[in-house]
Design an enzyme around this catalytic site. Sequence first.
Site, PDB file in Angstrom:
ATOM      1  CG  HIS D  57      43.467  41.750  42.346  1.00 10.98           C
ATOM      2  ND1 HIS D  57      43.504  41.061  41.159  1.00 10.98           N
ATOM      3  CD2 HIS D  57      42.282  41.452  42.921  1.00 10.98           C
ATOM      4  CE1 HIS D  57      42.364  40.377  41.032  1.00 10.98           C
ATOM      5  NE2 HIS D  57      41.620  40.595  42.086  1.00 10.98           N
ATOM      6  CG  HIS D 219      39.115  38.428  39.059  1.00  9.97           C
ATOM      7  ND1 HIS D 219      38.632  39.618  38.601  1.00  9.97           N
ATOM      8  CD2 HIS D 219      39.168  38.531  40.411  1.00  9.97           C
ATOM      9  CE1 HIS D 219      38.360  40.412  39.639  1.00  9.97           C
ATOM     10  NE2 HIS D 219      38.688  39.781  40.737  1.00  9.97           N
TER      11      HIS D 219
END
Lengths: 213, 213, 333, 333
Positions: D57, D219
């Site tokens: 991320h 995700h």
Amino acid sequence: MTTITADQIIAWIERYSIRIAEQKEFLTKLDSDIGDADHGANMHRGFQAVLVKKAELQGKDIGALLKIVAMTLISTVGGAAGALYGTFFLQASSVTTGKTELTPGEFLLLLEKGLAGIVLRGKAAIGDKTMVDALHPAVKACRRAIGANEPLDQALAQAVAAAEAGLQSTIPLMARRGRASYLGERSANHQDPGATSTFLLFQCAAETLTTNH
Amino acid sequence: MTTITADQIIAWIERYSIRIAEQKEFLTKLDSDIGDADHGANMHRGFQAVLVKKAELQGKDIGALLKIVAMTLISTVGGAAGALYGTFFLQASSVTTGKTELTPGEFLLLLEKGLAGIVLRGKAAIGDKTMVDALHPAVKACRRAIGANEPLDQALAQAVAAAEAGLQSTIPLMARRGRASYLGERSANHQDPGATSTFLLFQCAAETLTTNH
Amino acid sequence: MKKLINSPENVVLESISGLGAAFPDLVKVHFNPNYIVRADAPVQGKVGIVSGGGSGHEPMHGGFVGKGMLDAACPGAVFTSPTPDQMHEATKAVNGGKGVLHIVKNYTGDVMNFEMAADLARAEGAEVEAVVIDDDVAVKDSLYTAGRRGVGTTVLAEKIVGAAAEQGCTLKEAAALCHKVNAQGRSMGMALTSCVVPHVGKPTFDLPEDEMEIGIGIHGEPGRQRMKLKSADEITEMLLTPILEDLPFQNGDNVLLFVNSMGGTPGVELFIVYRKAHEILTNRGIKVSRSFVGPYITSLEMAGASITLLKLDDQLTKLWDEPVHTPALRWGV
Amino acid sequence: MKKLINSPENVVLESISGLGAAFPDLVKVHFNPNYIVRADAPVQGKVGIVSGGGSGHEPMHGGFVGKGMLDAACPGAVFTSPTPDQMHEATKAVNGGKGVLHIVKNYTGDVMNFEMAADLARAEGAEVEAVVIDDDVAVKDSLYTAGRRGVGTTVLAEKIVGAAAEQGCTLKEAAALCHKVNAQGRSMGMALTSCVVPHVGKPTFDLPEDEMEIGIGIHGEPGRQRMKLKSADEITEMLLTPILEDLPFQNGDNVLLFVNSMGGTPGVELFIVYRKAHEILTNRGIKVSRSFVGPYITSLEMAGASITLLKLDDQLTKLWDEPVHTPALRWGV
Ligand SMILES: Nc1ncnc2c1ncn2[C@@H]1O[C@H](COP(=O)(O)OP(=O)(O)O)[C@@H](O)[C@H]1O
Ligand SMILES: Nc1ncnc2c1ncn2[C@@H]1O[C@H](COP(=O)(O)OP(=O)(O)O)[C@@H](O)[C@H]1O
Ligand SMILES: [Mg+2]
Ligand SMILES: [Mg+2]
Ligand SMILES: [Mg+2]
Ligand SMILES: [Mg+2]
């Protein structure tokens, strides 16, 4: 002696705008192979902008109308083509100011000036794999034919043939100017996009400048 | 009465590590469909780390060796599975401290404690489409069979069957816990990865805890 | 083609509109001709710094307009140099009486159009200088070619020269400084994937799953060489070695290490490249005294990276550290 | 799989090494267990702010460690929550005597592992509070589910709470502020492409050329809904409408508008989305008083975008504007 009227010049520009629209994808494809995939879009954007101004061109002398074409290209095309074709038409306009028709000799001067402008701006020589490879032989063919007082339609037919041969000659070359030069050896075996659009310019000239509309 | 030795517990863990390595891609595939494609890798990372510590496990009492397993999983797996399987083994260790072998009843307590830990930590109920859907019926099957003094191999065989049925039951469910719950209705018609790894844990138990190595 | 756009024709217009809406305190966006100027332009008594080029390289150049960096940016169509009228208008808009510097990336189109713009501005009496950035070691330089491309060093030059202009340097000094940055900066890039030019709608080139292009530019053009995909460490070495040899960079040098994403390569990968580059430099006794990592000069969504190395001295280091406040680069303020 | 990596196993380790090498003045990277702390940690007399989560991320969270934001970040494996020992060690490393706040994104794994870490730290006498961020309106909230995911608001919370901690607030105040930011922030995201998890080597999901996923998380998981690709303006409207309805945001509100790239979407497209979002808000009488545009909370190389809207008041606005100096976010210093 045949002359070329302002209306014929307008017809030439108009025909070329349509031809470019038709050949847009092809020009872009050529520029994808050895450039940045925008030559078709660039030329199309510019000549569509010229088409929009068609009414403005009408009734103007040749120098004045070519100046509008030049300025429109300069301010809408961008890239190498914008500067080069813009310069071509700007120079062409500079030797046709005030004229409402052109003798073959005057038309030759228009081409000579345009070519000189492109060479001065872009510094390309023959064999560098650029539009000059089509433009130079085409102008040379006109120079010979018009110098020999051959009829304009024959002069232009020979110019088209010379431009086409010049265009073909770019295929094996390694580019030495413009974006394609970054590819080095990988630029060989591809047809130059700018030489292709220049060939089309002469093709449209032959189609429009020798017949009355 | 058969008992389960510390070496058998080690064999169970070792067998499971190998099974996870074999099923890694499959578990990840299941987690790709309704999760984040890491359950196989997570479990594999953790149990490979456990395998590295095999020498340390040997000679320890069951509580001590399960604590090493638990701590290793907790510090290497991460994600939901790390916390949940880590908690399972930590709780399992807490009721087996000092023991070098387990009676079936003591083994049942290990399972009960492990299950309770997972439920406390993850707050999942049956039908939420999680590992609890396989774990709970498996423990329940053991509870019944061991309570009825059936032999351990039969109890474990029934636990495996119950885990498998529980695992199958996750397929039509809509997930209400864990990452799969974000998919809402799209989580239905997929087998839960964690329930699958839990089924494998019982499968390996049946293969290792009822025979001497 | 999968892009967050409305139509290929409107990409540039809508994107710069968004930039203007997001940072009204920093920049003003002018349409038709399109250019982006500092909200407080022209800054009186300050040299104006103008750059520009095709769009698709965001945040360069529009994202670098603001205090301490560019006074104006001229965005062309995607991958197409802007036109002289844009540059001419932008030049007028930022001329605070001390003249204007054009920072031009070395592409035939950019160079010619900026030349025409400078001619127009000079014809109106403005003082204009142009410096051409040509830092890409992937391209062999020669008198008989278009020369090297301008890539990553452009961003560093804009920051450093922008800082000097903010401090009140003259046009001549700004031009000299820009030449110096260009002389001390070298870059090389690679691509894992092609980008998709919006009006084309498909990848500019096809690159098989196991291949990459080395020595690419920033216009989605193929590189000098196509080869099998290698590891990040090997790729880093392949990019850095020609850079190191070209200047050459030497033991004892201080450098700014700039690891750039071509657009589609995320941060997690960039720092893997950074790590190896830092290691190679350290092993050669070259000190990385400043670092710059991120997507700063991109090729639309192309995956890949480029490395730029700038030899630093006290002057360049101090100017790099000076405050900057633009949409894409901000510190010290 | 085309990535600038050496091996899937080493992605996180090498990437955080690179981060540490690039910004030694700002952060220190600790290995085994892995965590990234402020170079000057622990700061005595300051509440420590710790966050963490799966890697992939970036720049979140490691890129947000530094003055005015996080004291430590714990990177897990790609898309996998870190482990309690990482969090526990990081918590110890940043405890300057005023306790430590854990900012936790609402994922089962993150929540459980942070709980275990807090238990460990409290068992040693440390004061620890945890605030769970759950701002994703794509997920229907309910007592009987895992609840909403934590996405874009996390970054805003880290900045704002980090600023308050820098100013000397107590642990209780930091936790209350973090709850407030979470209560006033809402997000929604979409994907044009799937990402490729390094150890998997192929896309998490297949998405045809003419389709997109709406309501994705970070995700690489599929979203709530798959549908035909739409224009940027339509997509922006689809993301913003549920956000606006959820709080609800109202005429007269001041907001921070955060348009985020999922990793593979370049700046030129983000600003097209920004433009439309700004227009929709303006038309509703909502004032965008702060803007934040870029790849700040990503899903590896996924193409797509998310929008986060945070209702601002004077307190939040001032704290947002406070100086911050981290690898990925810097201003005022
Ligand atoms: N220096 C030059 N002199 C003459 N023609 C050139 C020169 N550089 C490029 N060209 C021509 O321009 C063409 C490319 O035009 P275009 O794609 O529109 O611009 P750009 O290269 O800026 O993308 C080339 O195919 C070539 O014929
Ligand atoms: N609250 C919960 N209680 C029990 N099991 C859960 C819970 N949340 C998730 N799980 C299990 O964890 C599995 C996913 O594990 P894993 O993929 O390793 O972690 P993550 O979801 O963090 O990526 C799910 O398939 C499910 O069986
Ligand atoms: Mg081109
Ligand atoms: Mg998972
Ligand atoms: Mg171009
Ligand atoms: Mg996970």
